[in-house]
Scaffold this motif. Structure first.
Motif, PDB file in Angstrom:
ATOM      1  N   THR A 194      46.115  47.149  35.765  1.00  0.00           N
ATOM      2  CA  THR A 194      45.072  46.116  35.793  1.00  0.00           C
ATOM      3  C   THR A 194      45.351  44.997  36.797  1.00  0.00           C
ATOM      4  OG1 THR A 194      44.377  46.563  33.527  1.00  0.00           O
ATOM      5  CG2 THR A 194      43.845  44.393  34.414  1.00  0.00           C
ATOM      6  N   PRO A 195      46.571  44.434  36.867  1.00  0.00           N
ATOM      7  CA  PRO A 195      46.806  43.388  37.879  1.00  0.00           C
ATOM      8  C   PRO A 195      46.533  43.872  39.301  1.00  0.00           C
ATOM      9  CG  PRO A 195      48.595  43.415  36.282  1.00  0.00           C
ATOM     10  CD  PRO A 195      47.758  44.628  36.017  1.00  0.00           C
ATOM     11  N   LEU A 196      46.799  45.158  39.564  1.00  0.00           N
ATOM     12  CA  LEU A 196      46.523  45.697  40.895  1.00  0.00           C
ATOM     13  C   LEU A 196      45.022  45.781  41.147  1.00  0.00           C
ATOM     14  CD1 LEU A 196      49.222  48.523  40.984  1.00  0.00           C
ATOM     15  CD2 LEU A 196      49.300  46.288  42.106  1.00  0.00           C
ATOM     16  N   MET A 197      44.263  46.180  40.101  1.00  0.00           N
ATOM     17  CA  MET A 197      42.809  46.224  40.252  1.00  0.00           C
ATOM     18  C   MET A 197      42.252  44.824  40.506  1.00  0.00           C
ATOM     19  SD  MET A 197      41.644  48.959  37.329  1.00  0.00           S
ATOM     20  CE  MET A 197      42.364  50.603  37.246  1.00  0.00           C
ATOM     21  N   VAL A 198      42.762  43.842  39.776  1.00  0.00           N
ATOM     22  CA  VAL A 198      42.326  42.462  39.968  1.00  0.00           C
ATOM     23  C   VAL A 198      42.678  41.986  41.376  1.00  0.00           C
ATOM     24  CG1 VAL A 198      42.674  40.082  39.194  1.00  0.00           C
ATOM     25  CG2 VAL A 198      42.446  41.917  37.516  1.00  0.00           C
ATOM     26  N   LYS A 199      43.809  42.473  41.886  1.00  0.00           N
ATOM     27  CA  LYS A 199      44.246  42.102  43.233  1.00  0.00           C
ATOM     28  C   LYS A 199      43.294  42.641  44.299  1.00  0.00           C
ATOM     29  CE  LYS A 199      48.042  42.933  46.490  1.00  0.00           C
ATOM     30  NZ  LYS A 199      49.369  43.591  46.670  1.00  0.00           N
ATOM     31  N   TYR A 200      42.839  43.891  44.108  1.00  0.00           N
ATOM     32  CA  TYR A 200      41.992  44.534  45.116  1.00  0.00           C
ATOM     33  C   TYR A 200      40.517  44.186  44.974  1.00  0.00           C
ATOM     34  CZ  TYR A 200      46.145  47.378  46.032  1.00  0.00           C
ATOM     35  OH  TYR A 200      47.412  47.796  46.348  1.00  0.00           O
ATOM     36  N   LEU A 201      40.117  43.622  43.813  1.00  0.00           N
ATOM     37  CA  LEU A 201      38.727  43.216  43.588  1.00  0.00           C
ATOM     38  C   LEU A 201      38.707  41.747  43.190  1.00  0.00           C
ATOM     39  CD1 LEU A 201      37.595  46.238  41.375  1.00  0.00           C
ATOM     40  CD2 LEU A 201      36.946  45.868  43.759  1.00  0.00           C
ATOM     41  N   ASP A 202      37.757  40.975  43.707  1.00  0.00           N
ATOM     42  CA  ASP A 202      37.673  39.590  43.256  1.00  0.00           C
ATOM     43  C   ASP A 202      37.106  39.546  41.831  1.00  0.00           C
ATOM     44  OD1 ASP A 202      34.830  39.687  43.331  1.00  0.00           O
ATOM     45  OD2 ASP A 202      34.819  39.091  45.435  1.00  0.00           O
ATOM     46  N   LYS A 203      37.057  38.353  41.242  1.00  0.00           N
ATOM     47  CA  LYS A 203      36.646  38.222  39.840  1.00  0.00           C
ATOM     48  C   LYS A 203      35.244  38.766  39.605  1.00  0.00           C
ATOM     49  CE  LYS A 203      39.313  34.441  37.767  1.00  0.00           C
ATOM     50  NZ  LYS A 203      39.233  33.095  37.160  1.00  0.00           N
ATOM     51  N   ASP A 204      34.324  38.460  40.502  1.00  0.00           N
ATOM     52  CA  ASP A 204      32.944  38.928  40.326  1.00  0.00           C
ATOM     53  C   ASP A 204      32.868  40.450  40.414  1.00  0.00           C
ATOM     54  OD1 ASP A 204      31.922  36.445  39.895  1.00  0.00           O
ATOM     55  OD2 ASP A 204      31.062  36.184  41.894  1.00  0.00           O
ATOM     56  N   ALA A 205      33.569  41.036  41.392  1.00  0.00           N
ATOM     57  CA  ALA A 205      33.546  42.492  41.550  1.00  0.00           C
ATOM     58  C   ALA A 205      34.199  43.181  40.360  1.00  0.00           C
ATOM     59  CB  ALA A 205      34.253  42.891  42.847  1.00  0.00           C
ATOM     60  N   TYR A 206      35.312  42.607  39.873  1.00  0.00           N
ATOM     61  CA  TYR A 206      35.962  43.197  38.701  1.00  0.00           C
ATOM     62  C   TYR A 206      35.056  43.063  37.479  1.00  0.00           C
ATOM     63  CZ  TYR A 206      39.520  44.312  35.240  1.00  0.00           C
ATOM     64  OH  TYR A 206      40.219  44.893  34.211  1.00  0.00           O
ATOM     65  N   GLY A 207      34.402  41.904  37.347  1.00  0.00           N
ATOM     66  CA  GLY A 207      33.458  41.726  36.243  1.00  0.00           C
ATOM     67  C   GLY A 207      32.308  42.719  36.322  1.00  0.00           C
ATOM     68  N   LEU A 208      31.817  42.994  37.551  1.00  0.00           N
ATOM     69  CA  LEU A 208      30.730  43.961  37.714  1.00  0.00           C
ATOM     70  C   LEU A 208      31.193  45.367  37.350  1.00  0.00           C
ATOM     71  CD1 LEU A 208      27.856  44.601  38.589  1.00  0.00           C
ATOM     72  CD2 LEU A 208      28.673  44.793  40.952  1.00  0.00           C
ATOM     73  N   SER A 209      32.442  45.714  37.684  1.00  0.00           N
ATOM     74  CA  SER A 209      32.954  47.044  37.304  1.00  0.00           C
ATOM     75  C   SER A 209      32.977  47.200  35.789  1.00  0.00           C
ATOM     76  CB  SER A 209      34.353  47.258  37.883  1.00  0.00           C
ATOM     77  OG  SER A 209      35.334  46.482  37.219  1.00  0.00           O
ATOM     78  N   ILE A 210      33.259  46.117  35.080  1.00  0.00           N
ATOM     79  CA  ILE A 210      33.236  46.152  33.616  1.00  0.00           C
ATOM     80  C   ILE A 210      31.801  46.364  33.121  1.00  0.00           C
ATOM     81  CG2 ILE A 210      33.649  44.791  31.517  1.00  0.00           C
ATOM     82  CD1 ILE A 210      35.966  43.443  33.085  1.00  0.00           C
TER      83      ILE A 210
END
Length: 515
Positions: A32-48
């Motif tokens: 998960t920290p790596l995913m957060v690193k490669y995606l900003d907060k908005d992009a990670y939120g959209l993936s959710i």
């Protein structure tokens, strides 16, 4: 199957799937920290948000997979009649699942264009969002057929057999996700990963079916209209209940994304990740016991059902309460080290999420026994009422109180509906009194485990204030020691006497179980 072998199969099936779930949780913690690193907060939120939509679409097999497992569990004999019924159940299930898969893919494709406007996506997120949802919808449709094929392993107490290779595929999927994200693929990563997972799991299922069930045939001639009516009659109410559960437990992210922001979806999701993993682990205990419990409540009468209900409820209550205090004690410290303090939504949000974990886990144990008995209609209607109430309260309180209000809406809705209605149905259909379903299994463990948990919580809070302890080298041994102490307390005080007979003889001396 004898009681001993049936119990052992359910026990070891639970142990294996729990082990895989825990390992998957550890892998998720690392990734998960790596995913957060490669995606900003908005992009990670959209993936959710993507996967919340996918989870909703995945429900629309109308309870067929649960109905297939339950029917297969009741036809496990080696005689000609049972073999014929297995072929009919499998063929009917797969063919209906294929039809539902086409329907779901169409619905997902039709709704995809609405997503960018619904969440006011910025252009660089809006551009890939629609084709991603369309592709994921097609993949969900394909997964429906796999459910029809894989149900026989769960129904016949072979959870470990099917879970082991699928676990390996899931690990490879996580690795592929990280590789693609690191290469800058972005949100399309999750599509490619799901495509790999679909084909990997499909190959596993086909190989295992040919190896262990060579007599099974998926043929149109085995399609049975009467069986279809029976399974969908049971499954439809399971579907309504599952849909309501999805609204009750997981719509929070959709509401936060709409009412608040996509970045807060990411913060909320990471804060409640560990409580949700705990709820999933506890849910697997009952899930893997479904074939055995279905046989008991259908064929062996209410007395046997009550015996196993008391044992299961005790196990679930003490484990959920122990998990509550462990997570309350360690979660903030863990998130700070894991992804940083900016991703912790606050202690109030965490406490409310943990209350939901305990509340829903205990209620779902009663629901599980009622479903095994075939009581689905009243539960589904009650769950839909709870879902509607939950959604209304969560949106209203979300505007008023933010994230805490959304969780508070879930708790209030449950107290007004399922918290009292499930015990009522248990008394009516399984002759389990309110005292045995609601008071006795909860009151004593709550007082005892909370006393231990409060002491543990304050001790760790004191340690957490020391700056030199704020690193993984201290957190890991302290967390392990606290977990071992709580686990030992729960086992010795609450579970040793009741569950000791299921412990293999060679381990009884170490677990202080009398032979």
């Amino acid at each position: 199957m004898s009681e001993i072998s049936r119990t052992k199969s359910a026990f070891w099936g639970t142990i294996s799937t729990q082990a895989f779930t825990i390992i998957s949780m550890v892998v998720s913690i690392v990734s998960t920290p790596l995913m957060v690193k490669y995606l900003d907060k908005d992009a990670y939120g959209l993936s959710i948000i993507f996967f919340q939509i996918v989870n909703y679409l995945a429900l629309f097999d109308f309870g067929l997979s649960s109905a297939v497992i339950r029917n297969l569990a009741l036809h496990r004999g080696d005689d000609e009649q049972n073999r014929l019924m297995v072929n009919k159940i499998m063929s009917t299930g797969v063919l209906i699942a294929a039809g539902f898969g086409v329907l779901v893919a169409g619905v997902g494709i039709g709704l995809a264009p609405l997503l960018p406007k619904a969440y006011d996506l910025r252009p660089e997120l809006a551009a890939p969002a629609v084709p991603i949802i369309i592709t994921l919808s097609l993949l969900v449709g394909g997964q429906f057929i796999q459910r029809g094929l894989g149900g026989i392993f769960f129904a016949h107490h072979r959870q470990a057999l099917i879970a082991t290779p699928i676990f390996a595929v899931n690990l490879l999927t996580t690795g592929l996700t990280l590789v693609l994200l690191s290469r800058g693929i972005g949100l399309w990563t999750f599509v490619y990963a799901n495509l790999f997972q679909l084909f990997g799991n499909g190959i596993v299922q086909i190989v295992l079916l040919y190896r262990y069930y060579p007599e099974v045939r998926i043929r149109i001639k085995y399609f049975d209209k009467a069986l279809t009516h029976s399974m969908l009659g049971y499954g439809f109410f399971m579907f309504l209940h599952g849909l309501a559960t999805q609204v009750i437990l997981y719509t929070d992210r959709l509401v936060i994304g709409k009412v608040l922001s996509l970045s807060l979806v990411a913060v909320f999701s990471l804060t409640v990740r560990i409580p949700e993993v705990g709820m999933n682990l506890l849910g697997r205990v009952t899930e893997n016991a479904l074939p055995a419990v279905a046989e008991i409540v259908v064929h062996e009468g209410p007395a046997r059902a009550r015996l196993y209900f008391h044992r299961m409820m005790l196990l679930i209550v003490v484990m959920s309460l122990a998990a509550f205090w462990l997570m309350l004690t360690l979660d903030e410290w863990f998130i700070r080290l894991w992804v940083g303090p900016d991703f912790f939504a606050g202690q109030q949000v965490l406490i409310l999420a943990l209350i939901i974990m305990v509340q829903q886990t205990i209620t779902r144990t009663g629901v599980f026994f009622l479903n095994a008995k075939g009581i689905a209609r009243p539960l589904s209607f009650a769950a839909m009422v709870e879902a509607a109430l939950n959604l209304t309260l969560s949106i209203w309180l979300g505007y008023k109180l933010g994230m805490s209000g959304i969780l508070l809406g879930t708790i209030i809705a449950a107290l007004l509906t399922s918290f009292w209605y499930v015990p009522f149905l248990l008394r009516k259909h399984l002759e389990i009194s309110w005292m045995d379903s609601l008071v006795r299994p909860i009151l004593g463990p709550t007082l005892g485990i909370s006393a231990a948990g409060i002491g543990m919580y304050w001790l760790v809070q004191k340690l957490d204030t020391l700056p030199f302890l704020n690193n993984w080298l201290w957190f890991l041994p302290i967390g392990a020691a606290v977990s071992l102490l709580m686990g030992s307390f729960v086992w010795l005080v609450y579970l040793r006497k009741t569950l000791g007979e299921y412990v293999p003889p060679r381990f009884r001396r170490y677990l202080l179980v009398q032979s």
